[in-house]
Enzyme design. Structure first.
Site, short mmCIF file in Angstrom:
data_model
loop_
_atom_site.label_atom_id
_atom_site.label_comp_id
_atom_site.label_asym_id
_atom_site.label_seq_id
_atom_site.Cartn_x
_atom_site.Cartn_y
_atom_site.Cartn_z
CG ASN A 210 -3.64 60.63 -21.04
OD1 ASN A 210 -3.61 60.21 -22.19
ND2 ASN A 210 -3.69 61.93 -20.76
CE LYS A 289 16.09 59.99 -10.13
NZ LYS A 289 17.08 58.96 -9.91
N PRO A 305 -6.03 74.67 -17.31
CG PRO A 305 -5.02 76.08 -18.86
CD PRO A 305 -4.72 75.22 -17.67
CG ASP A 306 -12.08 72.51 -20.42
OD1 ASP A 306 -11.85 72.43 -21.65
OD2 ASP A 306 -12.88 71.76 -19.83
CG PHE A 323 -13.40 63.30 -28.75
CD1 PHE A 323 -13.19 64.29 -29.69
CD2 PHE A 323 -13.58 61.98 -29.18
CE1 PHE A 323 -13.16 63.98 -31.05
CE2 PHE A 323 -13.55 61.67 -30.54
CZ PHE A 323 -13.34 62.66 -31.47
N1 CTP Z 1 -10.22 69.09 -22.74
C1 CTP Z 1 -9.48 70.23 -22.99
N2 CTP Z 1 -8.70 70.76 -22.01
C2 CTP Z 1 -8.64 70.21 -20.79
C3 CTP Z 1 -9.40 69.06 -20.53
C4 CTP Z 1 -10.18 68.50 -21.51
O1 CTP Z 1 -9.51 70.74 -24.12
N3 CTP Z 1 -7.89 70.75 -19.86
C5 CTP Z 1 -11.09 68.54 -23.79
C6 CTP Z 1 -10.68 67.20 -24.32
O2 CTP Z 1 -9.81 67.32 -25.45
C7 CTP Z 1 -12.02 66.58 -24.69
C8 CTP Z 1 -12.94 67.11 -23.64
O3 CTP Z 1 -12.36 68.33 -23.22
O4 CTP Z 1 -12.48 67.06 -25.93
C9 CTP Z 1 -13.05 66.16 -22.49
O5 CTP Z 1 -13.63 66.84 -21.43
P1 CTP Z 1 -13.37 66.40 -19.92
O6 CTP Z 1 -14.20 67.29 -19.08
O7 CTP Z 1 -11.93 66.27 -19.63
O8 CTP Z 1 -14.01 65.00 -20.00
P2 CTP Z 1 -13.57 63.67 -19.38
O9 CTP Z 1 -12.13 63.37 -19.66
O10 CTP Z 1 -14.57 62.71 -19.89
O11 CTP Z 1 -13.62 64.04 -17.86
P3 CTP Z 1 -14.60 63.90 -16.64
O12 CTP Z 1 -14.84 62.45 -16.50
O13 CTP Z 1 -13.78 64.53 -15.60
O14 CTP Z 1 -15.85 64.68 -16.98
#
Ligand code: CTP
Length: 401
Positions: A210, A289, A305-306, A323
């Site tokens: 990204n 590839k 994983p989050d 964030f």
């Molecule tokens: N984050 C993380 N691990 C992930 C995804 C996100 O630690 N696998 C953290 C990011 O670093 C950020 C926050 O979670 O602090 C963002 O949450 P996210 O749910 O990804 O928010 P958005 O990108 O705003 O996504 P959405 O629009 O899907 O809610």
């Protein structure tokens, strides 16, 4: 800015183009309650006339070591004793070199040796001069002796180049100078920060990523360090320089970022997740590839994983800050995300608006916690980062963790 109230700041101005900003710096320091006296090197007087500094400080400007009249009024030893802090802004490559080697052949370098007050420098120079090993070695030597280094920032330079080496803005310098007095906000704490994008491989030559530049996370790492914390920055692929004094762990994928964080989270008191982590990865990465075959192709993605939610769920884990990037209804969406993930605080910004967000140098944040919120900016990411660190320290203390 009460920490600067009544403080005596001796400002050393050396010969760089950023010297013109130092007149404003004097004004801002005085607005914050400080008493300011100015010492100029001969080079500095080529850029700005001493009269300018005399007018803004309301005090005579000191230029020469060997001027009997000036020495009789307030000599170099008296100036050195008078100061509660010595700030050299701008500090040229030459000034840093002369300080590092203990020269004392003009008024400013002599005061540097004669003062017992803390010394800070705000370097300003061309990016190649800044990156030169001679400059970096001199700086490291000064830091080992306890000299504080504020900045430099990066961006357009007077020489027409773009990169690291710009003096911090006067208001940013006022803020970091205030931090020199009293107990640093995050003294003794370990702060763990994620920054930048992640990169999810498809095959040996392709990946999904990204637009995150990492600028916000790197600025937060620098601000946390300046606030006295021990900082570990887990960074996805980005080319930004590591802020001085920060431990950097480079990773590529979300999986690697998760492992790096998991290893350190329980030893940290604050976790700030500023990384733009890929939500999905390939279910299988091709070993060689992938060749083009049909008109269409399909990739199967699986959820990553989050990292943030995992840290927030730790028993006795750190104060967690996430964030959120939102395009509409920011407050409600961000507050909902904060609660769902069990965060102490969330910093939300608008995406897709000019002048803030992913690759910009400026940003604006809406920071939310249980029962409260604050708006930061718009302004440079470096300043927003310092304000965010201030808020985190305050909330963490109020929460008593
Ligand atoms: N984050 C993380 N691990 C992930 C995804 C996100 O630690 N696998 C953290 C990011 O670093 C950020 C926050 O979670 O602090 C963002 O949450 P996210 O749910 O990804 O928010 P958005 O990108 O705003 O996504 P959405 O629009 O899907 O809610």
């Amino acid at each position: 800015m009460s920490q600067l109230q009544g403080r005596r700041i001796l400002l050393g101005v050396t010969g760089g183009i950023a010297a013109y900003k130092s007149a404003d710096l004097v004004r801002r320091l005085k607005e914050a309650g400080a008493e300011v006296r100015v010492v100029m090197t001969r080079g500095a007087t080529e850029f700005v006339r001493p009269l300018t500094f005399q007018a803004v400080s309301g005090e005579p400007v000191h230029e020469s070591l060997l001027d009997p009249q000036a020495e009789a009024a307030m000599g170099h030893i008296e100036l050195a004793r008078w100061a509660d802090a010595l700030l050299i802004a701008p500090a040229t490559a030459d000034a840093l070199a002369r300080m590092a080697h203990g020269l004392a052949d003009d008024l400013l370098t002599t005061i540097c040796l004669a003062t017992e007050a803390p010394i800070a420098v705000a370097p300003a120079m061309n990016r190649v001069m800044w990156a030169h090993p001679a400059t970096q070695d001199n700086l490291a030597l000064l830091q080992r002796r306890g000299v504080r280094v504020f900045g430099p920032g990066s961006g357009d330079q007077a020489c027409g180049e773009v990169g690291s080496g710009r003096m911090l803005e006067p208001l940013e310098l006022v803020q970091v100078m205030a931090g020199m007095f009293g107990q640093p906000l995050l003294q003794g704490l370990h702060v763990l920060i994620t920054a930048g994008p992640t990169r999810e491989p498809i095959d040996p030559v392709r990946y999904i990523t990204n637009r995150s530049s990492g600028k916000m996370g790197f600025a937060i790492a620098e601000a946390a360090r300046q606030a006295g914390a021990q900082v570990t920055l887990v960074a996805g692929p980005c080319t930004l320089p590591t802020p001085a004094g920060v431990e950097r762990v480079d990773v590529e994928t979300a999986g690697q970022m998760r492992d790096a964080v998991a290893e350190r989270a329980t030893d940290s008191q604050i976790f700030i997740a500023s990384a733009a982590v890929a939500d999905y990865r390939l279910d299988t990465v091709a070993e060689s590839k992938i060749k083009k075959t049909g008109e269409n192709m399909q990739l199967t993605l699986v959820r990553n994983p989050d990292i943030l939610a995992e840290v927030a769920a730790l028993d006795g884990g750190p104060f967690t800050v996430g964030f959120a990037a939102e395009t509409d209804d920011m407050h409600a969406h961000a507050q909902d995300k904060r609660r769902r993930k069990g965060l102490d605080m969330i910093a939300a910004n608008w995406v897709g608006r000019p002048g803030s967000g992913f690759d910009a140098d400026n940003n604006a944040l809406e920071v939310l916690w249980e029962g409260g919120s604050a708006s930061l900016g718009p302004g440079p990411k470096t300043r927003i980062a310092q304000e965010l660190i201030g808020l985190i320290a305050e909330r963490r203390q109020q929460q008593g963790n």
